[in-house]
Design a protein around this motif. Structure first.
Motif, PDB file in Angstrom:
ATOM      1  N   HIS A  56       0.851  -1.141  -0.004  1.00  0.00           N
ATOM      2  CA  HIS A  56       0.131  -0.026   0.055  1.00  0.00           C
ATOM      3  C   HIS A  56       0.855   1.168  -0.078  1.00  0.00           C
ATOM      4  CE1 HIS A  56      -3.847   1.923   0.953  1.00  0.00           C
ATOM      5  NE2 HIS A  56      -3.186   2.833   1.531  1.00  0.00           N
ATOM      6  N   HIS A  59       3.982   2.162   2.675  1.00  0.00           N
ATOM      7  CA  HIS A  59       4.432   1.293   3.656  1.00  0.00           C
ATOM      8  C   HIS A  59       5.974   0.889   3.713  1.00  0.00           C
ATOM      9  CE1 HIS A  59       0.151  -0.704   4.774  1.00  0.00           C
ATOM     10  NE2 HIS A  59       0.113   0.672   4.720  1.00  0.00           N
ATOM     11  N   GLY A 123       2.455   2.158  -5.270  1.00  0.00           N
ATOM     12  CA  GLY A 123       1.375   1.861  -4.197  1.00  0.00           C
ATOM     13  C   GLY A 123       0.214   2.243  -4.280  1.00  0.00           C
ATOM     14  N   GLN A 152      -3.942  -2.745   4.350  1.00  0.00           N
ATOM     15  CA  GLN A 152      -4.846  -1.640   3.730  1.00  0.00           C
ATOM     16  C   GLN A 152      -5.255  -1.918   2.372  1.00  0.00           C
ATOM     17  OE1 GLN A 152      -2.225   1.743   5.384  1.00  0.00           O
ATOM     18  NE2 GLN A 152      -4.174   2.701   5.853  1.00  0.00           N
ATOM     19  N   GLN A 154      -5.011  -1.144  -0.376  1.00  0.00           N
ATOM     20  CA  GLN A 154      -4.137  -1.361  -1.716  1.00  0.00           C
ATOM     21  C   GLN A 154      -3.164  -2.849  -1.563  1.00  0.00           C
ATOM     22  OE1 GLN A 154      -4.766   0.491  -4.504  1.00  0.00           O
ATOM     23  NE2 GLN A 154      -3.085  -0.771  -5.726  1.00  0.00           N
ATOM     24  N   THR A 155      -3.046  -3.136  -0.440  1.00  0.00           N
ATOM     25  CA  THR A 155      -2.341  -4.202  -0.039  1.00  0.00           C
ATOM     26  C   THR A 155      -3.122  -5.434  -0.643  1.00  0.00           C
ATOM     27  OG1 THR A 155      -1.777  -3.217   2.062  1.00  0.00           O
ATOM     28  CG2 THR A 155      -1.185  -5.564   1.976  1.00  0.00           C
ATOM     29  N   SER A 518      -8.372   3.629   4.260  1.00  0.00           N
ATOM     30  CA  SER A 518      -7.802   3.555   2.850  1.00  0.00           C
ATOM     31  C   SER A 518      -8.797   3.263   1.614  1.00  0.00           C
ATOM     32  CB  SER A 518      -6.471   2.691   2.932  1.00  0.00           C
ATOM     33  OG  SER A 518      -7.034   1.188   3.519  1.00  0.00           O
ATOM     34  N   ASP A 520      -9.550   1.769  -2.495  1.00  0.00           N
ATOM     35  CA  ASP A 520      -8.927   1.053  -3.589  1.00  0.00           C
ATOM     36  C   ASP A 520     -10.251   0.919  -4.642  1.00  0.00           C
ATOM     37  OD1 ASP A 520      -7.148  -0.138  -5.416  1.00  0.00           O
ATOM     38  OD2 ASP A 520      -8.248  -1.649  -4.715  1.00  0.00           O
TER      39      ASP A 520
END
Length: 649
Positions: A56, A59, A123, A152, A154-155, A518, A520
């Motif tokens: 993300h 990070h 990210g 989060q 995007q992870t 967060s 996405d």
């Protein structure tokens, strides 16, 4: 220090001596200065590892990349090594990675020399296109998760990109040196969401270099070598390209078979054009020319290509008269947000045109179409992957090319399914895409309008969940899923209309959740919607540039806001001006700009009331006549103020 150099340093232009030039200040780190070329054939396919770092935003991907470069001796250890791979000024200022960068590392493990090709990826959600491209050249990934923030949005998105590409995944928990770090909680989240056992997670601190060596060893043990053979005919995938004004296009390539050397004749599978290889080499992270590149290696190639369109990303290169089956390419980047771009002064048009051409060479995901407007003159309609992409592009234009531009409010591409046979014949198809409100077809000739939607993922601490659900409902979103990652974090999935999140949704989400949530999103196709075209009338005349396509439910509020903003920016006249928002013939909002008027009764003192009334009546008649023949020119700066994307009043 430069003392390590046996030969004169080309960067300093003289022989470096101890105490003359610290390596950190030198233009070229000592690793890339040596005149001798490495023999790449000493690294067989079995001792090559191609991997990428995904995470993300913020990070610690680029910091981890710095430590890996230092451990392997690719760059010297100094205090100046901060985000070495982030080369653009905009990346340094914002502290984000925009362009994926690659570097080759040499590392010895258990007596064997390994070649590790590392790709550092962005990210942010807007640049996930860069990530998917980078993964195609890899066999494994390091998934970095912040020990403080946890998993989060995007992870999750990046994990699934790697998972679908069937890559080996090494989970790494970063920032364990922070006071509030809770690696145990993050390990449980990784196990619950991604089904990766907790004992596989590596705890590191990239800033202090704690345990980073273990990451390299795990990369060698866990990530498989590329499946290819040097004896096969040449097969190279172009996964990125940049433009150099002196040498033309520099293509980043991953070799899936064969070998490539200077002087060979190669052919592009996409354009069928033939080129001669001028230079091949590896990135360490600066370019280092080599005699040859072999199967499984990642490097760069210069072959006299004049335009980046020739180095099509996802293209396959092969030797002349030795054709091979092309590798599966990439889906081309699909623009999600469109905005008009105009020069502030029309005399700057040609300069802006050349700046745009040069910048789009390095950012192939921007689409450019010529456009013109009555108020703003000649310009372009640009398609971007998202709002941050648009801001970064604009910032790069200003910093790298000194160009100031007017960017209009962002819009999204709508579609209309035509029902009138005449229009179908005219367009040659029964479905058209509408980018400009001027092309919006009449409701009578359309069976339905379609708007683009996205599937949004929001990861938030649970105390903000009520506010966020209300925000999503205000934006016409439909809830698809809700999952508790652990005791205090929730993952929400919503189907959003794209035009509802395109301007200020991200800001609103951050302010509601004190910055903890967060977000996405990914494309989710088109859905039917009740769309209308809203016109703005000034004294009964429509102003073409201010027309917008909008959902019926939102038309009243948007119309009122636009009218209020115009009232503040249009200069007052000697007659009254009506500013109206209209849908078809129906007026939905109105603001009145009062006229300047002379006090005609100032000379009356005492006397009869009829005298006073006569003077006022004569003035009113004059104003009415003036309004009939008077023409209101909306000034250019008023357009700029209204069209610029300001959500505040």
């Amino acid at each position: 220090w430069g003392a390590r150099l046996p030969s004169p340093c080309p960067a300093a232009g003289l022989l470096c001596r101890p105490g003359w030039l610290p390596a950190a200040r030198c233009e070229r780190p000592y690793s890339s200065r040596g005149t001798e070329k490495l023999d790449m054939s000493t690294y067989p396919v079995e001792s090559i590892r191609n991997f990428s770092i995904i995470a993300h935003v913020d990070h610690g991907k680029s910091t981890l990349a710095d430590r890996l470069l230092e451990i392997t001796g690719t760059i010297s250890k100094t205090d100046h090594n901060k985000q070495v791979l982030d080369k653009l000024q905009v990346e340094r200022e914002r502290g984000i990675t925009v362009k994926a960068q690659s570097a080759s590392l040499f590392y010895s493990h258990e007596g064997i020399n390994y070649l590790l090709n590392l790709i550092d990826t962005p990210g942010h959600v807007d640049f996930s296109y860069e990530v998917s491209r980078s993964l195609s050249a890899c066999q494994g990934v390091i998934l970095v998760v912040d020990a403080n923030e946890g998993i989060q949005a995007q992870t999750v998105a990046n994990f699934y990109l790697a998972f679908e590409a069937q890559l080996s995944i090494i989970p790494v928990i970063n920032k364990i040196d922070l006071k509030n770090a809770d690696p145990e909680r993050v390990e449980k989240q990784i196990e619950k969401l991604f089904d990766i056992p907790t004992d596989e997670c590596i705890r590191i601190s990239a800033k202090q270099g704690t345990n980073v060596e273990k990451v390299l060893q795990t990369v060698i043990e866990k990530i498989p070598p590329p499946q290819c053979n040097t004896a096969d005919p040449l097969k190279a995938l172009v996964f990125d390209s940049t433009f150099d004004h002196y040498r033309g296009v520099i293509a980043n390539i991953a070799l899936f078979g064969g070998e490539i050397t200077k002087g060979q004749k190669i052919v592009s599978a996409h354009t069928k054009k033939r080129y001669e290889v001028h230079e091949v080499g590896i990135l360490t992270p600066n370019e280092q020319p080599m005699h040859k590149l072999y199967a499984g290696q990642v490097g760069y190639l210069i072959a006299g290509m004049k335009e980046v369109t020739e180095a099509q990303i996802g293209d396959t290169l092969f030797l002349y008269k030795q054709p091979v089956e092309p590798l599966p390419g990439f889906k081309s980047a699909k623009p999600m947000v469109f905005a008009g771009m105009y020069p502030i002064d029309q005399t700057e048009y040609n300069n802006l045109k050349s700046a745009l051409e040069r910048l789009t060479l390095n950012d192939s995901s921007v689409t450019v179409h010529r456009d013109s407007s009555l108020a703003l003159g000649a310009g372009w309609r640009l398609g971007f992957l998202g709002l941050l992409h648009m801001e970064v592009f604009n910032q790069r234009l200003e910093q790298e090319y000194n160009m100031s531009v007017i960017l209009t409010a962002p819009t999204v591409p709508y579609k209309a399914v035509l029902s009138s046979a005449k229009l179908i014949k005219e367009y040659g198809k029964d479905q058209i895409t509408i980018i400009n409100p001027a092309q919006f077809p009449d409701k009578l000739s359309v069976s339905e309008y379609l708007e683009p939607t996205v599937l949004g993922t929001i990861v938030t601490p649970q105390e903000y969940i009520g506010k966020i659900i209300t925000l999503c409902q205000d934006r016409r979103a439909v809830q698809k899923d809700m999952l508790y990652i652990d005791e205090n974090r929730v993952m929400l999935k919503y189907l959003f209309p794209l035009n509802e999140i395109v301007v200020d949704f991200y800001d609103a989400l951050k302010s509601l959740s004190s910055g903890y949530a967060s977000f996405d999103y990914e494309d989710a196709g088109y859905q039917s919607a009740d769309l209308i075209k809203m016109d703005i009338l000034v004294n009964g005349n429509p102003v073409e540039e201010l027309a917008t396509i909008i959902h019926k439910d939102k038309a009243y509020a948007a119309g009122k806001l636009l009218c209020e903003r115009l009232k503040e920016t249009i200069p007052r006249q000697l007659f009254e001006i009506a500013i109206q928002a209209a849908i078809g013939k129906k007026i939905i909002a109105r603001e009145t700009l009062k006229a300047y008027r002379k006090n005609v009764v100032a000379k009356c003192y005492g006397g009869d009331i009829t005298r006073r009334m006569k003077l006022l009546k004569r003035q009113a008649e004059g104003k009415r006549l003036m309004r009939k023949i008077g023409n209101v020119e909306v000034p250019r700066d008023a357009f700029i103020r209204v069209l610029k994307r300001e959500t505040d009043k």
